[in-house]
Design a protein around this motif. Sequence first.
Motif, PDB file in Angstrom:
ATOM      1  N   PHE A 134       0.840  -1.190   0.000  1.00  0.00           N
ATOM      2  CA  PHE A 134       0.000   0.000   0.000  1.00  0.00           C
ATOM      3  C   PHE A 134       0.880   1.247   0.000  1.00  0.00           C
ATOM      4  CE2 PHE A 134      -2.548   3.253   2.257  1.00  0.00           C
ATOM      5  CZ  PHE A 134      -3.586   3.352   1.340  1.00  0.00           C
ATOM      6  N   ARG A 135       0.994   1.908  -1.145  1.00  0.00           N
ATOM      7  CA  ARG A 135       1.735   3.148  -1.390  1.00  0.00           C
ATOM      8  C   ARG A 135       3.250   2.996  -1.271  1.00  0.00           C
ATOM      9  NH1 ARG A 135      -1.077   8.517   0.799  1.00  0.00           N
ATOM     10  NH2 ARG A 135       0.403   9.264  -0.770  1.00  0.00           N
ATOM     11  N   ASN A 136       3.745   2.149  -0.436  1.00  0.00           N
ATOM     12  CA  ASN A 136       5.190   1.869  -0.344  1.00  0.00           C
ATOM     13  C   ASN A 136       5.990   3.158  -0.162  1.00  0.00           C
ATOM     14  OD1 ASN A 136       7.478   0.366  -0.231  1.00  0.00           O
ATOM     15  ND2 ASN A 136       7.481  -0.236  -2.377  1.00  0.00           N
ATOM     16  N   ARG A 137       5.685   3.907   0.872  1.00  0.00           N
ATOM     17  CA  ARG A 137       6.292   5.221   1.062  1.00  0.00           C
ATOM     18  C   ARG A 137       7.779   5.141   1.385  1.00  0.00           C
ATOM     19  NH1 ARG A 137       1.722   8.462   4.644  1.00  0.00           N
ATOM     20  NH2 ARG A 137       0.094   8.532   3.001  1.00  0.00           N
ATOM     21  N   VAL A 138       8.190   4.109   2.080  1.00  0.00           N
ATOM     22  CA  VAL A 138       9.613   3.984   2.423  1.00  0.00           C
ATOM     23  C   VAL A 138      10.462   3.855   1.165  1.00  0.00           C
ATOM     24  CG1 VAL A 138      11.319   2.576   3.617  1.00  0.00           C
ATOM     25  CG2 VAL A 138       9.084   2.983   4.673  1.00  0.00           C
ATOM     26  N   ALA A 139      10.043   2.982   0.255  1.00  0.00           N
ATOM     27  CA  ALA A 139      10.794   2.816  -0.993  1.00  0.00           C
ATOM     28  C   ALA A 139      10.743   4.075  -1.834  1.00  0.00           C
ATOM     29  CB  ALA A 139      10.237   1.628  -1.767  1.00  0.00           C
ATOM     30  N   GLN A 140       9.608   4.765  -1.869  1.00  0.00           N
ATOM     31  CA  GLN A 140       9.502   6.001  -2.631  1.00  0.00           C
ATOM     32  C   GLN A 140      10.431   7.077  -2.055  1.00  0.00           C
ATOM     33  OE1 GLN A 140       5.349   6.965  -2.540  1.00  0.00           O
ATOM     34  NE2 GLN A 140       4.763   5.366  -3.989  1.00  0.00           N
ATOM     35  N   ALA A 141      10.502   7.152  -0.734  1.00  0.00           N
ATOM     36  CA  ALA A 141      11.399   8.132  -0.116  1.00  0.00           C
ATOM     37  C   ALA A 141      12.863   7.821  -0.428  1.00  0.00           C
ATOM     38  CB  ALA A 141      11.164   8.168   1.393  1.00  0.00           C
TER      39      ALA A 141
END
Length: 396
Positions: free
Chosen positions: A252-259
């Motif tokens: 779900f959104r994968n914010r850690v990888a995006q950051a």
Amino acid sequence: SPDPFRRPNVVGSVTQPLLRGWGTGVNRRYIRIAENNLKVSRLVFRQQLMDLIFGVSRLYYDLVSLNEDVKVKQETLTAAQQLYEDDKSQVEVGTLAPLELTRAQALVSASELDLTRAQGLVVQQEAVVKSVISRTGTAAAVLSGVRIIPTDSIVVPATESSPAMPELIRQGLANRADLAQAAIQVRNAEISVKGSRNQIRPELDLIGSAMTRGNIGSSSIIGVTPIALPPSTPAGKQAHIYEAGIQLSVPFRNRVAQADAARDEIQLRQMQARLQQLENQVRDEIENALTALQVARSAYVAAVRSRQFQEQLLDAERQKLSVGASINFFIVQDQGFLAQARSSEVVARSTYIKSRVSLERAIGALLESHNIQLDDAIRGELPDLPPAGAETPKND
């Protein structure tokens, strides 16, 4: 009858990522970065060695020029003493006023003072050079009472052999160690960006497995009901199970990888900007070094002409004095001017050779121009030297 307890189970599985983690480039990125870092370490050592040679070369050429200036001051003192002896002879026979002898004595005293100062500068420069080349206390103690006698002389060639500016810039962009370090760091950042972008993808894996389970044969366990098998079934055969499938995992959104990916992209842009800035800096350094070399050469030519003119003036004044058309004051004055001109020529030669070293450093060719092998420096070994007394080959 089937007996699942007679033999251990064996399971083998294979997983092949199709999106996240796909490709050897992603999975080997840390190995590639480590290999590049090894290259960076070698380049850092080359840069440090080049800076060391650059500093020592300038100090050494300063020592050479100071020794040449001592010779000039010694010759000036000898000429002043000769003038004093000539004037003394003329005063004794009454053909020269005693005031002129006093003027000659003043010239001798001034020449002695200049020589003493020049010798003191040589001793100071020797101490500076010894402090640079001695890294340990033992070496410093050994060199404390040793004089450094330069074996080189600064010679300015009759014509300049430097390539044109575009060729020098091309050599600098190809040879500069700091520029190569920045380029490798950009490649490392690109590898990191590729890996972090890959982590944003969904996880889609192709899965395959094979296993053996149980044993087909007669049961020896109490309470287990035997299973009737066809007559053709061999006793003791294991059951084989094969599985294959595709597994999809969408975070779900994968914010850690995006950051992480955004951070790596920003670092990549910073390194690219630094590389471009460094390239511009290399161009400016080469242009400034070449301009300084040209100015130094022009200054040397002017210093040589000034010295030649002063020699001509002194010779002309001596000829006039020999026929009574001049006075001793002008001889003393011209000798002082000639001494200044010769010292200026020594300084101009020193400035030229240091400008030449600066240009070699700017284009990254300083080690090659001094016949220094990087591999020998890394191993801490000296190149093979000719045996004592052997004749050194000369370049035609």
